[in-house]
Design a protein around this motif. Structure first.
Motif, PDB file in Angstrom:
ATOM      1  N   ASN A 287      -6.169 -39.529  19.805  1.00 12.15           N
ATOM      2  CA  ASN A 287      -5.328 -40.798  19.862  1.00 12.15           C
ATOM      3  C   ASN A 287      -3.865 -40.441  19.737  1.00 12.15           C
ATOM      4  O   ASN A 287      -3.089 -41.360  19.414  1.00 12.15           O
TER       5      ASN A 287
ATOM      6  N   ASP B  19      -3.072 -39.415  16.611  1.00 12.98           N
ATOM      7  CA  ASP B  19      -2.872 -39.521  15.278  1.00 12.98           C
ATOM      8  C   ASP B  19      -2.538 -38.264  14.309  1.00 12.98           C
ATOM      9  O   ASP B  19      -3.484 -37.351  14.678  1.00 12.98           O
TER      10      ASP B  19
ATOM     11  N   THR C 119      -5.608 -43.774   8.930  1.00  9.41           N
ATOM     12  CA  THR C 119      -5.865 -43.248   9.945  1.00  9.41           C
ATOM     13  C   THR C 119      -6.806 -42.280   9.547  1.00  9.41           C
ATOM     14  O   THR C 119      -7.870 -41.885  10.638  1.00  9.41           O
TER      15      THR C 119
ATOM     16  N   ASP D  84     -10.021 -43.893   8.839  1.00  7.95           N
ATOM     17  CA  ASP D  84     -10.596 -44.234  10.004  1.00  7.95           C
ATOM     18  C   ASP D  84     -11.166 -43.229  10.689  1.00  7.95           C
ATOM     19  O   ASP D  84     -12.335 -43.275  11.294  1.00  7.95           O
ATOM     20  N   GLN D  85     -10.849 -42.034  10.806  1.00  7.47           N
ATOM     21  CA  GLN D  85     -11.210 -40.961  11.340  1.00  7.47           C
ATOM     22  C   GLN D  85     -12.724 -40.452  10.650  1.00  7.47           C
ATOM     23  O   GLN D  85     -13.613 -40.091  11.427  1.00  7.47           O
TER      24      GLN D  85
END
Lengths: 352, 496
Positions: free
Chosen positions: A129, A131, B445, B448-449
């Motif tokens: 993504n 990130d 994030t 989230d991962q």
């Protein structure tokens, strides 16, 4: 030394937005190992993302950006009499730490001192993504969150662009010696297995053309007393044996034939047609052979291990050993959790 | 205090059907549902957190276990797996709406491959039982958490347990070769092999330390090592913790990787000496225990080196254990440190943060400052070689407010560990205990991962839900407005 974190994150974000796949490259020293990638894909070039970010010798930890070469790391560590104990290939100075981790390459000492995955403490990655994520850290013990840092080892860049790696480093041994013994293959396998039965400081054992070579690494007294116990002939240029194995520069690798790597349990003896070179104390067999792929995979599996088409052969077919349906599904699920659009090195490991 | 897991109550009709279905798989004594039967399972080694499970299942073989897992999956009922229950982070804390899957009956060593130096064991086998079983071959299993008499290997895999010898010999992840794992849908998969690597992703590393969130380990192949022929222990005393800390760096700089390198502060020294009479110098501000091993020549040469380093770094006293009995006596104190604290304090709270060793003086000074501020005593016993701190905060749970104060103090220490570049947990796991601090160590994030990765194995969140990885909702409620690199961790919070 330069930091391309923002540029690479932005590039992946854009690729994800546009659903366009990319191929990731560091020093381009191990392209031979991957399944064939579509050469027309946009390149994510990590080779400019370089530099040692942190190195604290007394902490036994080094952190470097992924494009930093193994050679540079070895030089930096050497100044403090330390080294990367998993002894990765330098490949003419081109190999980078990011590529080494993505490929999961470790040298002849692997059975005795561990692999790169054993020495990874933390990684920064950019997932599919775009990130920028940090996992693990710079301490020896860390169980906060899943061990995503180690999961990057051997994942061929399909879970993320490796951006930064923290590694456990170790003091260089005071003394090294290589002993040589003339033995037939069966006796050689037994001898190499038996080396692990007592706490002698072995750091390499291979069988090549009727000879077993054993490397010892440790304190002066430890190496001297082990040499005396084991006997054999002490080689004056022993280091060359280990470098030739580590760098795949041994004459065995100079061939037009496909080169296979078989990873096997201790003392396995697979039924193979072709020439072999045995490393890792009997647990890593190199094979030159154009025998059918299924025959080689079957022989490896029957012996309790697996086979990889290491170099040459058909790179667009099966390169890594096939997985069971359940495992393949789990792999696909894991991969999609990092790269939902399948844009990172698609097909580098298994057909996408 | 981290609030207990909020679990929705199960529809009574579903519960009845689940109970009937499980009773069809397990004999009556292996399926517990009455309050007095399930209460013994209400907590693990972290007894501050308690929750009675809805049902306790004790399958006797893999077929039964798979049938239980499939049944729970069909009814969408969560499962918490439990080994010996010695975990220190509440990782095996049950759920009021879930099944506690106890692996105690999987207690057999299935085979020992002397030549290959491996053992195939069931997950309920005790850590120490492996070394005892292979002792006759001159082999042992290296990771040695201090609970090794009681803790089980399945739990060691779930937590990636370490011990006092892991600087040299590694953690659980470095000492296992293969796992058999039952997935949430009840499929049996083999991860790893007896070779040194396997094709595909390194799921063996991923499973290790995953706290029962990704699958249920039902078989483990461990690596065995040859026992060192000689082991020596050096005890060095120092007049400050800082001096002892410098000596640790000195040992490493000299190119020595000791088998074990432990530090105790004065409070811990006095308490353990009172308890175990192991001959520690009670006036020392800190002691180091440095163990070296290998062949006899090697170990003896290293003892000389270590002794010289300790003296160079101004040790006030250096003793070399004269014989095996004295070596074990010196270790006895270290290993008895926790029970010794139990004798002088009603309760103690053990912390597991790991820091870069160079930060040791700073972190110890801060702890001393906060100890006064919170009016709670702290003893320090830790794995100095790898920076894994185990501060023990002494408190009395019967005094109202003292547990809450202790947890606030502990939370500050963990935040400090993150701030200096370390981690909130070195070897005990996140469990339920440190779940709020996860919000401080990781970004939105990153969390989230973690959740995405969990979903790859367990899309309905049925395996040990609520542990190890916090929901972002939870992080928001925790109000962890921890500033990392000048950025708030949840700038896009309104998304949730």
């Amino acid at each position: 030394m330069s930091d391309l974190s923002k540029q690479i994150s932005a590039q992946i974000q854009q690729a994800a937005d546009q659903n366009s796949a990319v191929r990731i490259q560091g020093g381009n020293s191990k392209a031979f190992y991957s399944r064939a990638l579509d050469g027309s894909l946009d390149l994510v070039d990590v080779s400019g993302h370089t530099g040692v970010v942190n190195y604290e010798p007394t902490e036994l930890v080094l952190t470097a950006r992924a494009g930093t070469t193994i050679q540079e790391l070895s030089e930096t560590l050497g100044e403090k009499n330390q080294h990367l104990a998993f002894d990765p290939p330098v490949l003419g100075g081109l190999a980078t730490i990011g590529g080494t981790l993505a490929s999961g390459f470790s040298g002849p000492c692997r059975p005795y001192l561990g692999s790169i995955r054993d020495h990874v403490l933390g990684t920064h990655i950019v997932n599919g993504n775009g990130d920028y994520l940090r996992f693990g850290g710079e301490v020896m013990k860390n169980v906060a969150g899943y061990d995503i840092a180690r999961l990057m080892a051997g994942a061929m860049g399909t879970l993320g662009v490796i951006m930064q790696v923290s590694l456990k480093v170790l003091p260089k041994p005071q003394k090294e010696a290589t002993l040589c013994f003339e033995l037939a293959q069966g006796d050689a396998l037994s001898m190499m297995r038996e080396l692990g039965d007592s706490p002698i400081p072995v750091s390499g054992a291979c069988f090549d053309n009727g000879r077993v070579y054993v490397r010892l690494s440790g304190s002066e007294v430890g190496v001297a007393s082990a040499s005396k116990t084991l006997g054999g002939e002490t080689m004056s240029d022993g280091e060359a044996v280990w470098i030739s194995l580590r760098e795949f520069s041994h004459a065995f690798f100079d061939t037009e034939l496909p080169i296979w790597r078989l990873s096997l349990p201790t003392q396995a003896c697979p039924d193979l047609s072709g020439e072999t070179l045995i490393d890792w104390g009997g647990q890593q067999w190199w094979l030159r052979s154009d025998a059918p792929i299924k025959e080689i995979q079957f022989a490896a599996a029957k012996a309790g291990g697996h086979a990889t088409l290491f170099k040459g052969g058909d790179r667009s077919g099966e390169v890594f050993h096939p997985l069971s349906d359940t495992m393949m599904q789990l792999h696909e699920n894991v991969r999609l959790s990092f790269d939902p659009k399948r844009i990172l090195n698609p097909g580098a490991q298994y057909p996408s | 205090m981290n609030s207990p897991l909020v679990s929705e109550s199960l529809d009574p009709a579903v519960f009845r059907q689940l109970h009937i279905d499980l009773a069809g798989i397990l004999d009556r004594p292996n399926l517990l549902s009455e309050s007095e039967e399930v209460t013994p399972y209400e907590c693990d080694g972290l007894s501050a957190y308690r929750q009675r499970p809805m049902l306790v299942a004790l399958p006797e073989d893999i077929d039964q276990l798979i049938a239980v897992v499939k049944t729970c999956h069909r009814h969408k009922v969560p499962i918490v797996a439990r080994g010996a229950g010695t975990g220190l982070s509440g990782g095996a804390l049950p759920l009021s709406n879930g099944v506690l899957l106890v692996l105690a009956k999987f207690n057999q060593i299935l085979s020992i491959d002397q030549k290959g130096r491996t053992a195939t064991v069931q997950p309920g086998v005790r850590n120490l039982a492996i070394s005892e079983a292979v002792d006759q071959y001159g082999l042992y299993y290296a990771p040695d958490p201090s609970s090794q008499i009681a803790c089980s290997i399945g739990g060691n895999v779930a937590e990636n347990s370490g011990g006092v010898h892991c600087l040299k010999y590694g953690l659980t992840v470095h000492n296992i070769l293969q796992l058999k794992v039952v997935t949430v849908t009840g499929e049996l998969v083999t991860i790893g092999s007896k070779a040194l690597d396997s094709p595909g992703f390194d799921l063996l590393a991923l499973m290790t330390g995953s706290e029962g969130m990704l699958g249920i380990v039902v078989e483990v192949v461990v690596k065995l090592l040859p026992k060192p022929t000689h082991t020596s222990l050096v005890l060095a005393a120092f007049d400050s913790v800082e001096a002892a800390g410098h000596a640790v760096g000195g040992v490493i700089s000299a190119g020595i990787i000791p088998a074990g390198l432990e530090m105790m502060d004065n409070f811990a020294i006095r308490a353990t000496e009172d308890f175990a009479q192991c001959g520690y110098p009670i006036d020392a501000e800190a002691i180091l225990l440095c163990e070296v091993d290998g062949t006899e020549d090697e170990a003896l040469a290293q003892v000389d080196q270590v002794t010289a380093v300790m003296k160079h770094f101004r040790a006030t006293e250096v003793r070399i254990a004269a014989d095996e009995a004295e070596r074990l006596l010196f270790w006895k104190g270290r290993k008895m440190a926790f029970p010794a604290m139990g004798r002088i304090s009603a309760d103690y709270y053990c912390i597991d943060g790991t820091i870069p060793r160079s930060q040791l003086p700073h972190v110890l000074n801060k702890m001393e400052e906060w100890s006064k501020e919170f009016d709670l005593r702290v003893a320090n016993v830790f794995h100095a070689g790898d920076g894994n701190l185990h501060p023990l905060i002494l408190f009395d749970a019967n005094i109202p407010g003292e547990l809450e104060r202790t947890e606030e103090f502990a939370g500050k220490i963990l935040d400090l560990c993150i701030e200096v570049g370390g981690t909130i947990t070195g070897e005990h796991g996140v469990g339920i205990e440190k779940i709020n601090q996860m919000c401080n160590q990781f970004s939105t994030t990153e969390i989230d991962q973690f959740h995405a990765l969990k979903a790859a194995f367990d899309p309905n969140t049925l395996l040990n839900p609520g542990k190890a990885i916090p929901t972002l909702q939870r992080c928001a409620e925790h109000g962890a407005m921890h500033v990392h690199n000048g950025e708030l961790p949840f700038p896009e919070l309104e998304r949730f």
